[in-house]
Structure formats: C-alpha cells, structure tokens
Design a protein around this motif. Structure first.
Motif, PDB file in Angstrom:
ATOM      1  N   HIS A   1       0.808  -1.221   0.000  1.00 48.93           N
ATOM      2  CA  HIS A   1       0.000   0.000   0.000  1.00 48.93           C
ATOM      3  C   HIS A   1       0.843   1.275   0.000  1.00 48.93           C
TER       4      HIS A   1
ATOM      5  N   ASN B   1      -5.254   4.078   8.510  1.00 49.11           N
ATOM      6  CA  ASN B   1      -6.543   3.397   8.589  1.00 49.11           C
ATOM      7  C   ASN B   1      -6.418   1.918   8.214  1.00 49.11           C
TER       8      ASN B   1
ATOM      9  N   GLU C   1      -4.815  13.572   6.500  1.00 51.53           N
ATOM     10  CA  GLU C   1      -5.559  13.427   5.251  1.00 51.53           C
ATOM     11  C   GLU C   1      -4.947  14.209   4.088  1.00 51.53           C
TER      12      GLU C   1
ATOM     13  N   ILE D   1      -1.094   7.807  -2.200  1.00 46.21           N
ATOM     14  CA  ILE D   1      -1.870   7.444  -1.010  1.00 46.21           C
ATOM     15  C   ILE D   1      -1.580   8.441   0.103  1.00 46.21           C
TER      16      ILE D   1
ATOM     17  N   GLU E   1      -4.733   7.293   5.073  1.00 47.60           N
ATOM     18  CA  GLU E   1      -5.200   6.032   4.506  1.00 47.60           C
ATOM     19  C   GLU E   1      -4.328   4.867   4.974  1.00 47.60           C
TER      20      GLU E   1
END
Length: 263
Positions: free
Chosen positions: A31, A43, A84, A36, A40
């Motif tokens: 990931h 999370n 974010e 990204i 994220e």
C-alpha cells in the motif's frame, strides 16, 4: 536501576505481540505507493491490527497521540502524525513505526519504505540505517555491558557520511510501552548495566543525512531535522537469551537470522 527480567510466560506473550507487529509492516508494504495519504495508511493498519489480529495499536491515545501508527517521511525524524492531506510521492523515503498490545504485552518495530524511484543518497541512507541496527545483533549476549550496542553503532556510523540522532533512544518493553533500560545508539562509556537473559528492549537507531540536530514541530510530536536533510530509522524488539539474542519482530523474508548464538 530496576530492569525487568521477563519469565517464560511473559516472553511467549511478547513474542506473539512481536509477530503481529512484524505482520503489520509486511502487510502494509503493497500500500506504500505514490498518491496514497498517510491517513489512509494509518486506517489500513488500524483495521488490520484491530480486526485481523484482534490486537490494540499502542500509539493510539498514548499521551494524546491521535493515530494508530507513526509515519515519518523524508526529513521527518520520528513521531510523524498521519493526516488526510499528506500524500506520498515518487522518491519519498518513509518510516512506518508500529507498536502492538496483545494480551497486555507490547512489541515495537519500524522500517523504511521507498516510494517509486529515489535518489542514490537516500537509498544509501536507508541501507546504512538498517545496517546500523543489524550489526548489533551478533554482539548481544549475557555478561556484556549494555553500551556495547551504542558503541557498535557509533563505530559503524563514524565511517559513513551520516550522523546519529542522540535525543531518542531504544527502551525496555514488556507490560509497559517504555521500561528500563534506555538503549543509547552511541557510546556513553557506561559499563554499569550488564546484559542478562530475559531482558527485552528495542534498538532503533535514527540516522541523518546531514547534522544530527533535530527539532519538534508545533504539534508537540513531529520531530524533524534542523537542516532539512533526510532521516532514516529501523527498529526491532530484542530478547537477550542465555547465549545470544532473539529478534522478536523479525519480518517474513527479512534477510537476518531470528536467533543469534553469540557465545
């Protein structure tokens, strides 16, 4: 100094927590890509820790820390807060730091990730930071002074163009996130603390591309390099055994031994 010596049952529990922590870093690798956000990534890790592993992310709420993992990018030294608006981009070097609680016992580990293609000096920094951790494992055994760890790291780094951050250190870990002893990553010449079987602690050297000077941002967590140069860190939780050490947070496919016999 009261340094906890873990018994067999405690070691078993910390070994389980260590395996979970290493699984998180193995899982998140795919990931860590350009575009990204750090929120994220946080999370994804939070869901994996709580849902898949049925464990607790130790960072969440620790002295008010608002997220489940620390993510430190480029010139951020440590304790980066996921958010974010920060997106990973090609060429970034990223430290993800994970601490797990499972059945009331802790384990702590971190590693660097490379986003896409980065410059050679950044790759070299990450490799040196990793090696500065790895070279300590063959040195650890009962009867030696604790400062063998910092002495080994310092002797290695002095032959590189990089520097060791001195404000942050490794630490004992077990029933608590942070226990005695402090693990300095440079030689403090103190030979009064001797390694004993059952000691569990983290080794987590932070290596800077420029000066070792750092400062804390206004959020009271994020630590950055003063000269805006890159920083890299690797961390493992280590058990001192009767004849060497065991890497309790060794990751799948990581090219090190899990158990070192150093006698």
């Amino acid at each position: 100094m009261n340094i906890p010596i873990k018994n067999h049952e405690e070691i078993k529990k910390i070994r389980i927590a260590g395996n979970i922590a290493s699984n998180v870093l193995h899982m998140i690798k795919k990931h860590v890509v350009s575009g990204i956000t750090t929120a994220e990534l946080d999370n994804i890790c939070h869901k994996y820790i709580t849902k898949k592993e049925k464990a607790i992310p130790a960072c969440l709420g620790y002295y008010g820390f608002p997220k489940s993992i620390c993510i430190s990018i480029n010139e951020t030294v440590c304790h980066g807060i996921p958010n974010e608006y920060t997106k990973l981009k090609n060429g970034d070097i990223v430290n993800i730091d994970v601490t797990i609680i499972k059945k009331k016992y802790y384990a702590d580990t971190s590693k660097m990730f490379i986003v896409g293609n980065c410059q050679d000096h950044a790759l070299q920094l990450c490799q040196v930071a990793k090696q500065s951790l790895y070279i300590t494992f063959p040195k650890i055994k009962p009867g030696l002074p604790l400062n063998i760890i910092g002495k080994t790291i310092q002797n290695y780094i002095k032959n590189t163009p990089f520097s060791i951050v001195k404000e942050y250190c490794g630490h004992g870990i077990g029933k608590n996130f942070h226990e005695q002893p402090h693990i300095l990553h440079y030689n403090n010449f103190d030979t009064s603390i001797v390694l004993k079987p059952g000691m569990i602690f983290t080794i987590e050297p932070i290596i800077n591309a420029g000066t070792n000077k750092v400062f804390c941002m206004h959020d009271n967590w994020t630590i950055r390099t003063k000269d805006n140069n890159l920083s890299a860190q690797y961390e493992h939780t280590i058990l001192v055994t009767h004849n060497g050490c065991e890497i309790l947070t060794k990751r799948k496919n990581e090219k090190i031994q899990k158990i070192y016999v150093n006698m």
